[in-house]
Design a protein around this motif. Sequence first.
Motif, PDB file in Angstrom:
ATOM      1  N   HIS A 195       0.915  -1.253  -0.129  1.00 45.72           N
ATOM      2  CA  HIS A 195       0.082  -0.144  -0.085  1.00 45.72           C
ATOM      3  C   HIS A 195       0.984   1.322   0.192  1.00 45.72           C
ATOM      4  CE1 HIS A 195      -3.037   3.065   1.393  1.00 45.72           C
ATOM      5  NE2 HIS A 195      -4.019   2.038   0.963  1.00 45.72           N
TER       6      HIS A 195
ATOM      7  N   LEU B  33       0.640   3.948   1.799  1.00 41.08           N
ATOM      8  CA  LEU B  33       1.099   4.535   3.361  1.00 41.08           C
ATOM      9  C   LEU B  33       2.110   3.464   3.883  1.00 41.08           C
ATOM     10  CD1 LEU B  33      -2.548   5.422   4.626  1.00 41.08           C
ATOM     11  CD2 LEU B  33      -0.678   6.936   3.791  1.00 41.08           C
TER      12      LEU B  33
ATOM     13  N   ARG C 229       5.371   4.967   5.328  1.00 42.37           N
ATOM     14  CA  ARG C 229       5.173   6.044   6.164  1.00 42.37           C
ATOM     15  C   ARG C 229       5.421   5.756   7.692  1.00 42.37           C
ATOM     16  NH1 ARG C 229       1.493   9.624   3.801  1.00 42.37           N
ATOM     17  NH2 ARG C 229       1.558  10.807   6.021  1.00 42.37           N
TER      18      ARG C 229
ATOM     19  N   ALA D 128       0.466   8.436   9.858  1.00 42.17           N
ATOM     20  CA  ALA D 128      -0.553   8.595   8.817  1.00 42.17           C
ATOM     21  C   ALA D 128      -1.915   9.251   9.458  1.00 42.17           C
ATOM     22  CB  ALA D 128      -1.118   7.399   8.333  1.00 42.17           C
ATOM     23  N   SER D 129      -2.203  10.292   8.906  1.00 45.87           N
ATOM     24  CA  SER D 129      -3.487  10.842   9.417  1.00 45.87           C
ATOM     25  C   SER D 129      -4.801  10.156   8.861  1.00 45.87           C
ATOM     26  CB  SER D 129      -3.971  12.249   8.997  1.00 45.87           C
ATOM     27  OG  SER D 129      -3.817  12.230   7.644  1.00 45.87           O
TER      28      SER D 129
ATOM     29  N   ALA E 223      -7.524  11.309   7.880  1.00 52.94           N
ATOM     30  CA  ALA E 223      -7.992  11.902   6.724  1.00 52.94           C
ATOM     31  C   ALA E 223      -7.421  11.120   5.520  1.00 52.94           C
ATOM     32  CB  ALA E 223      -7.612  13.367   6.689  1.00 52.94           C
ATOM     33  N   GLU E 224      -6.248  10.490   5.464  1.00 51.27           N
ATOM     34  CA  GLU E 224      -5.649   9.881   4.375  1.00 51.27           C
ATOM     35  C   GLU E 224      -6.540   8.782   4.025  1.00 51.27           C
ATOM     36  OE1 GLU E 224      -1.101  10.474   4.012  1.00 51.27           O
ATOM     37  OE2 GLU E 224      -1.550  10.366   6.137  1.00 51.27           O
ATOM     38  N   LEU E 225      -7.547   8.180   4.933  1.00 51.49           N
ATOM     39  CA  LEU E 225      -8.014   6.961   4.821  1.00 51.49           C
ATOM     40  C   LEU E 225      -9.309   7.153   3.770  1.00 51.49           C
ATOM     41  CD1 LEU E 225      -7.721   5.127   8.163  1.00 51.49           C
ATOM     42  CD2 LEU E 225      -6.276   5.093   6.312  1.00 51.49           C
TER      43      LEU E 225
ATOM     44  N   CYS F 163     -12.520  13.460  11.811  1.00 54.01           N
ATOM     45  CA  CYS F 163     -11.658  13.995  10.631  1.00 54.01           C
ATOM     46  C   CYS F 163     -12.582  13.974   9.430  1.00 54.01           C
ATOM     47  CB  CYS F 163     -10.679  12.760  10.355  1.00 54.01           C
ATOM     48  SG  CYS F 163      -9.510  12.765  12.007  1.00 54.01           S
TER      49      CYS F 163
ATOM     50  N   VAL G  11     -14.075  11.786   7.783  1.00 50.56           N
ATOM     51  CA  VAL G  11     -14.080  10.359   6.960  1.00 50.56           C
ATOM     52  C   VAL G  11     -15.051   9.816   7.178  1.00 50.56           C
ATOM     53  CG1 VAL G  11     -12.694   8.582   6.479  1.00 50.56           C
ATOM     54  CG2 VAL G  11     -11.452  10.671   6.740  1.00 50.56           C
TER      55      VAL G  11
END
Length: 313
Positions: free
Chosen positions: A187, A189, A192, A195-196, A198-200, A225, A227
């Motif tokens: 993946h 991510l 990293r 991870a936030s 929001a990135e999901l 967030c 999401v």
Amino acid sequence: MPGRGDRTYDGPMELHQLRAFVHVAQAGTFTRGAEELYVAQSAVSRAVGRLEAELGFELLRRTSRGVELTEAGEIVFARAREVVAGADLIRSDLAALSGLAEGTVAVGTMLPPGPIDLPELLARFHASHPGIVVRVREGSAPEILALLRREQLDVGVTGLPADELGDGLAGELLATEELLVIVPPQHPLAGRERASLAELAGAPFVGYRRGSALRDTIDEALRTCGVAPDIVVETDELVSVRELVAGSLGVSIVPRSTVAGPGPAVVAIPVEPGGLRRPLTLVWRARGQPPAAAAFLGFVRAAAAAGDLPGVP
């Protein structure tokens, strides 16, 4: 089976019959009821059958999935449970008076119970209280709280904060556990360090079962967030969440204990900013506890206060 009004009950109702009936009614099957009592299923069936014959009412209706209470069974169950609990309290109180530690404590827990090494905790308790039998039942937070209120459990460990337990229950924070984003190794991510949430957004998401405290915690964090997870699979097992993510069905958020041991390859990433955690709360009925339950509560609370809960860093 005689029906309502056929005769006035005057038979020799016995405690072991009531105990067998209560355990079968709570367990939902004769097999599980017999296992809880550590006796043969045939003996439990005979005890319940004799109770029904003596009372003149059918108490349990056999179904394809087990048994369910009849109208008469509901009435008898409410009273029988009180009688059986009272008899157990008599034994426990007399044991306490004699300086003996014996009895039974019923413990409800999530599976897995976070970082707490439950087998080790129970082994330590047994070493210090060898006369007390511990019965463990697994379930979600709502299930555990309901069983506590119905007096089918004495103590529980849940993922709810202590101030959200509701009336009649008391609780104490044992520990908190970090929640991590998990993704397949390939993946974007995966490389990293953090991870936030929001990135999901927009990513296929593997969800844990609805109604659990963990699911509620994750859903609330994602909502905060902005999401709305695109849930592609829901499962009742955290182990399955890890397996599904490893199979590239999506991403997820799980407790650190879910990925701490061996299993299919996933990459676990802390959440930024500040991380994400869930509580692990010890719960009990606010009113007085039977001696066996009080002994277990005192043991666990003392271990937590001393920072000596097995498995908890």
